[in-house]
Design an enzyme around this catalytic site. Structure first.
Site, PDB file in Angstrom:
ATOM      1  CG  ASP A 336      11.988  -8.505   4.405  1.00 55.60           C
ATOM      2  OD1 ASP A 336      11.753  -9.434   5.214  1.00 55.60           O
ATOM      3  OD2 ASP A 336      12.595  -7.467   4.715  1.00 55.60           O
ATOM      4  CG  HIS A 386       8.356  -5.514   4.713  1.00 50.36           C
ATOM      5  ND1 HIS A 386       9.279  -4.836   5.475  1.00 50.36           N
ATOM      6  CD2 HIS A 386       8.912  -5.620   3.471  1.00 50.36           C
ATOM      7  CE1 HIS A 386      10.338  -4.542   4.722  1.00 50.36           C
ATOM      8  NE2 HIS A 386      10.140  -4.989   3.496  1.00 50.36           N
ATOM      9  CG  HIS A 390       8.791  -1.862   0.438  1.00 55.54           C
ATOM     10  ND1 HIS A 390       9.992  -1.194   0.283  1.00 55.54           N
ATOM     11  CD2 HIS A 390       9.109  -3.050   0.976  1.00 55.54           C
ATOM     12  CE1 HIS A 390      10.980  -1.967   0.690  1.00 55.54           C
ATOM     13  NE2 HIS A 390      10.481  -3.101   1.132  1.00 55.54           N
ATOM     14  CG  HIS A 477      14.056  -9.303  -0.606  1.00 50.73           C
ATOM     15  ND1 HIS A 477      15.390  -9.153  -0.304  1.00 50.73           N
ATOM     16  CD2 HIS A 477      13.404  -8.240  -0.070  1.00 50.73           C
ATOM     17  CE1 HIS A 477      15.542  -8.024   0.376  1.00 50.73           C
ATOM     18  NE2 HIS A 477      14.357  -7.451   0.538  1.00 50.73           N
TER      19      HIS A 477
HETATM   20 NI    NI Z   1      11.378  -4.834   1.765  1.00 53.57          NI
END
Ligand code: NI
Length: 519
Positions: A336, A386, A390, A477
């Protein structure tokens, strides 16, 4: 008797040449033969008749084909399986998986259990996958006593060998051995063929034209009569015998001739005279012209290409490969918040471990590093949305949440040409109203590595590689250098445990549910 032995000798020479040709070591004509007698004139063999019956089965060997995608299963239900996919040959790989599954289902039905893919703890040695060269040609007893092929407790052993690689045609032989306490209880063989480009697939027996086989049987019967061991065995039953059901091997000669080995089951299906000697397997050798008559279209295409060099194994990224996650243990790694400057190294490491991943991208980062996103797509990985900045989407008005998604999709399409078909809501915050508005699957996770805390490497490896079970979705991530630095070790351990690392699409075989936490 003398004539028969001579004929067999000639054919053995012909076959040896075929097999050598496949590994590109056949001597050119005019050079020395295998025994190294350069000056001895070869005896001129008279032409073989169109159909020959031999009272022996044929020796066979595998061929070496680089670039196959090795598969391996080790399961506590007593299953040890090795096979090899041909990259890009989706229908062929699907058929291989189907054949393997049929064998597994037959075993678990007997045991009254269900099969589920497993990934044993490391070190499991399961990065060693695919065919062990020559294994299908060993005796069944040798196979079940080899711990690389059948560890203690194995009830079903599956081994493989590529047996044909000529022009666009590829063949793989699978051997299925059932055993109990080291004693072999059954032993069967299946060879599958494919044509790259058309993705046509056939089981070995399907290379023969079933409708014409009675005619072949009648011809063979006439020829077989003088051969002592077959006398009496071929007393014709009512109607045509199912020769095709009992052809245990089909081999192509270097000239396009065909050799059919007929197994013991052929005799079992036939009434025999009481005084007939015990039957043994026999073979039918068909001239190239005669072979054309009894082969299907694909069989004829294979026979015609048999002397050609292998066209080469297609290179297909892991994320585009056929994977059956009901059969092999799958795991979906997801990254991510990228892309970031760490991502190119991550792409290299994934490729080095023949592994796929899914990237849930932040719109503003896509706009900053569009080439990295294009590289993710080119490497066969899957992209997800995504959001742009954020936020927690459930805390935004619906219109604003929708714009976060739409802007990010536009940036991803602009960077890569691909519209992301998945959404990962930041912080895992979602609700039904949002899901209905966005109309794309929300992909959550069931393994949170907490890698954003930048934990010690051993902790990260434990959560990302030791903890996962088949079917899990793992959250990481790629904006954290500590994460991407640990990736080679994580991938190595997951592969050692037998995992196939897949995209979200592969994990769900293209049918991602509306909200997904794991498979
Ligand atoms: Ni995230």
């Amino acid at each position: 008797m003398i004539r028969r032995r001579w004929m067999t000798g000639i054919l053995l020479v012909a076959l040896t040449a075929t097999l050598s040709a496949c590994t590109a070591t056949a001597p050119r004509s005019g050079q020395s033969d295998a025994e190294g007698h350069p000056d001895q004139p070869r005896p001129t063999a008279p032409p073989l008749p169109p159909l020959t019956v031999l009272d022996a089965s044929y020796p066979a060997a595998g061929v070496s084909v680089p670039g196959l995608r090795g598969q391996r299963i080790l399961n506590s239900a007593g299953i040890s399986a090795r096979w090899a996919d041909l990259p890009g040959a989706k229908e062929f790989n699907r058929k291989l998986a189907e054949v393997v599954k049929q064998q597994i289902e037959a075993l678990t039905a007997e045991l009254g259990t269900d099969y589920t893919p497993e990934a044993p703890p490391a070190p499991a040695g399961l990065s060693d996958r695919g065919c062990v060269p020559g294994s299908t040609f060993r005796s069944a007893e040798q196979i079940v006593s080899d711990p690389d092929l059948a560890p203690p407790g194995t009830a079903l052993t599956i081994v493989c060998d590529p047996v044909l690689a000529a022009g666009p045609h590829f063949g793989e032989r699978l051997r299925f051995i059932r055993s109990h306490g080291g004693q072999v209880t059954s032993d069967t063989v299946e060879t599958l063929y494919t044509e790259t480009g058309t993705d046509r697939v056939a089981r070995e027996a399907e290379l023969l034209d079933a409708e014409r086989l009675p005619d072949l049987y009648q011809q063979a019967e006439k020829l077989a009569a003088p051969i002592g061991q077959l006398t009496g065995a071929l007393t014709p039953p009512e109607g045509a015998p199912l020769l095709r059901d009992h052809v245990s091997a089909i081999q192509f000669g270097p000239d396009g001739s065909l050799l059919l080995t007929v197994d013991q089951g052929f005799f079992a299906a036939h009434p025999r005279r009481e005084d007939a000697p015990p039957p043994t397997p026999f073979s039918l050798r068909l001239s190239p012209q005669l072979a054309q008559k009894y082969l299907t279209d694909l069989g004829r295409a294979i026979a015609s290409s048999i002397a050609q060099p292998w066209a080469g194994t297609p290179q297909v990224n892991a994320g585009q490969a056929f994977v059956d996650c009901d059969l092999v243990p799958c795991l979906a790694l997801t990254f991510d918040d990228g892309p970031s400057s760490n991502t190119p190294q991550l792409l290299q490491d994934l490729a080095a471990h023949d592994s796929a991943a899914t990237f849930f991208l932040i719109g503003k980062n896509v706009a900053a590093l569009p080439q990295v996103v294009a590289d993710e797509v080119a490497a066969g990985h899957q992209l997800g949305n995504h959001t742009w900045g954020h936020p927690s989407l459930t805390k935004l008005p619906l219109e604003a949440a929708s714009k976060e998604i739409a802007d990010t999709t536009a940036a991803i399409v602009s960077a890569s040409g691909v519209s992301p078909a998945l959404v990962r809501p930041p912080y895992g915050d979602w609700n039904q109203v949002l899901q209905e508005r966005i109309q794309l699957p929300f992909v959550l996770w069931d393994i949170d590595t907490q890698d954003w805390r930048e934990p010690p490497e051993e902790d990260l490896i434990r959560s990302a590689a030791t903890d996962p079970d088949p079917g899990d979705i793992v959250l990481m991530h790629d904006i954290h250098a500590t994460t991407t630095a640990a990736i080679p070790k994580i991938l190595a351990q997951l592969r050692d445990r037998g995992f196939t690392l897949v995209t979200i699409d592969q994990l769900f075989d293209g049918a991602v549910p509306e909200v997904a936490y794991s498979r």
